[in-house]
Design a protein around this motif. Structure first.
Motif, PDB file in Angstrom:
ATOM      1  N   SER A  71     100.337   9.317 -76.397  1.00 45.44           N
ATOM      2  CA  SER A  71      99.961  10.516 -75.659  1.00 45.44           C
ATOM      3  C   SER A  71     100.701  11.742 -76.181  1.00 45.44           C
ATOM      4  O   SER A  71     100.107  12.820 -76.325  1.00 45.44           O
ATOM      5  CB  SER A  71     100.257  10.334 -74.166  1.00 45.44           C
ATOM      6  OG  SER A  71      99.467   9.296 -73.639  1.00 45.44           O
ATOM      7  N   SER A  75      98.952  15.064 -77.849  1.00 45.18           N
ATOM      8  CA  SER A  75      99.259  16.377 -77.295  1.00 45.18           C
ATOM      9  C   SER A  75      99.823  17.304 -78.367  1.00 45.18           C
ATOM     10  O   SER A  75      99.424  18.468 -78.477  1.00 45.18           O
ATOM     11  CB  SER A  75     100.260  16.227 -76.146  1.00 45.18           C
ATOM     12  OG  SER A  75     100.622  17.480 -75.638  1.00 45.18           O
ATOM     13  N   ARG A  78      97.085  18.367 -80.804  1.00 44.05           N
ATOM     14  CA  ARG A  78      96.193  19.351 -80.181  1.00 44.05           C
ATOM     15  C   ARG A  78      96.829  20.747 -80.166  1.00 44.05           C
ATOM     16  O   ARG A  78      96.142  21.747 -80.268  1.00 44.05           O
ATOM     17  CB  ARG A  78      95.854  18.944 -78.759  1.00 44.05           C
ATOM     18  CG  ARG A  78      95.048  17.691 -78.679  1.00 44.05           C
ATOM     19  CD  ARG A  78      93.705  17.975 -78.051  1.00 44.05           C
ATOM     20  NE  ARG A  78      92.978  16.740 -77.834  1.00 44.05           N
ATOM     21  CZ  ARG A  78      91.979  16.355 -78.606  1.00 44.05           C
ATOM     22  NH1 ARG A  78      91.600  17.073 -79.611  1.00 44.05           N
ATOM     23  NH2 ARG A  78      91.350  15.227 -78.358  1.00 44.05           N
ATOM     24  N   ASP A 103      94.107   9.173 -69.538  1.00 38.16           N
ATOM     25  CA  ASP A 103      95.067  10.270 -69.553  1.00 38.16           C
ATOM     26  C   ASP A 103      95.780  10.452 -70.887  1.00 38.16           C
ATOM     27  O   ASP A 103      96.745  11.198 -70.964  1.00 38.16           O
ATOM     28  CB  ASP A 103      96.117  10.052 -68.463  1.00 38.16           C
ATOM     29  CG  ASP A 103      95.514  10.126 -67.072  1.00 38.16           C
ATOM     30  OD1 ASP A 103      94.547  10.892 -66.890  1.00 38.16           O
ATOM     31  OD2 ASP A 103      96.018   9.419 -66.186  1.00 38.16           O
ATOM     32  N   CYS A 104      95.311   9.821 -71.950  1.00 37.40           N
ATOM     33  CA  CYS A 104      96.021   9.900 -73.225  1.00 37.40           C
ATOM     34  C   CYS A 104      95.704  11.171 -74.008  1.00 37.40           C
ATOM     35  O   CYS A 104      96.401  11.507 -74.949  1.00 37.40           O
ATOM     36  CB  CYS A 104      95.749   8.668 -74.085  1.00 37.40           C
ATOM     37  SG  CYS A 104      94.105   8.620 -74.833  1.00 37.40           S
ATOM     38  N   GLY A 105      94.646  11.875 -73.629  1.00 35.69           N
ATOM     39  CA  GLY A 105      94.301  13.111 -74.324  1.00 35.69           C
ATOM     40  C   GLY A 105      93.267  12.971 -75.413  1.00 35.69           C
ATOM     41  O   GLY A 105      92.890  13.957 -76.052  1.00 35.69           O
TER      42      GLY A 105
END
Length: 125
Positions: A71, A75, A78, A103-105
């Motif tokens: 994750s 993030s 990104r 919820d890992c993106g």
């Protein structure tokens, strides 16, 4: 093909690389030019993204213990100047715990190779 060479990598800390290697070979048989990073090294994955902006990064995760690092990597990618157009996550943990993976993106949590193939074919459309 619709996009540049996908990078298939294992999540940071992962030591289960067989699935990622098999998936990369599968994509090659379909005609894709694929780069791999199966050392489980976050710095190497970030360097690949910084050196050559990625259209697609496919990450494999097998163990829950590596979820936090996965994750954080997504993030960070990104937030960077060379964020991949599409980040896909698959692997044993992704298949066993799809709710946790939400919820890992990632843009796509793939249950199988066909879902990734569809995403690859559609990215340039």
């Amino acid at each position: 093909m619709a996009c540049g060479a996908p990078v298939v990598a294992v999540a940071p800390g992962e030591r289960h690389v067989f699935g990622a290697i098999m998936f990369a070979d599968h994509l090659r048989r379909l005609g894709w030019s694929v780069r791999t990073e199966v050392g489980g090294d976050e710095a190497a994955i970030r360097a690949a993204a910084d050196a050559d902006p990625l259209d697609v990064l496919a990450l494999s995760i097998a163990c829950r213990v590596n979820f936090g690092r996965l994750s954080a990597l997504i993030s960070g990618l990104r937030a960077g100047q060379h964020a991949p157009r599409l980040i896909v996550v698959g692997g044993a943990f992704a298949q066993q715990e799809p709710a946790a993976m939400a919820d890992c993106g990632a843009d796509l949590v793939a249950a199988n190779a066909h879902q990734v193939e569809e995403a690859l074919n559609g990215i340039g459309a």
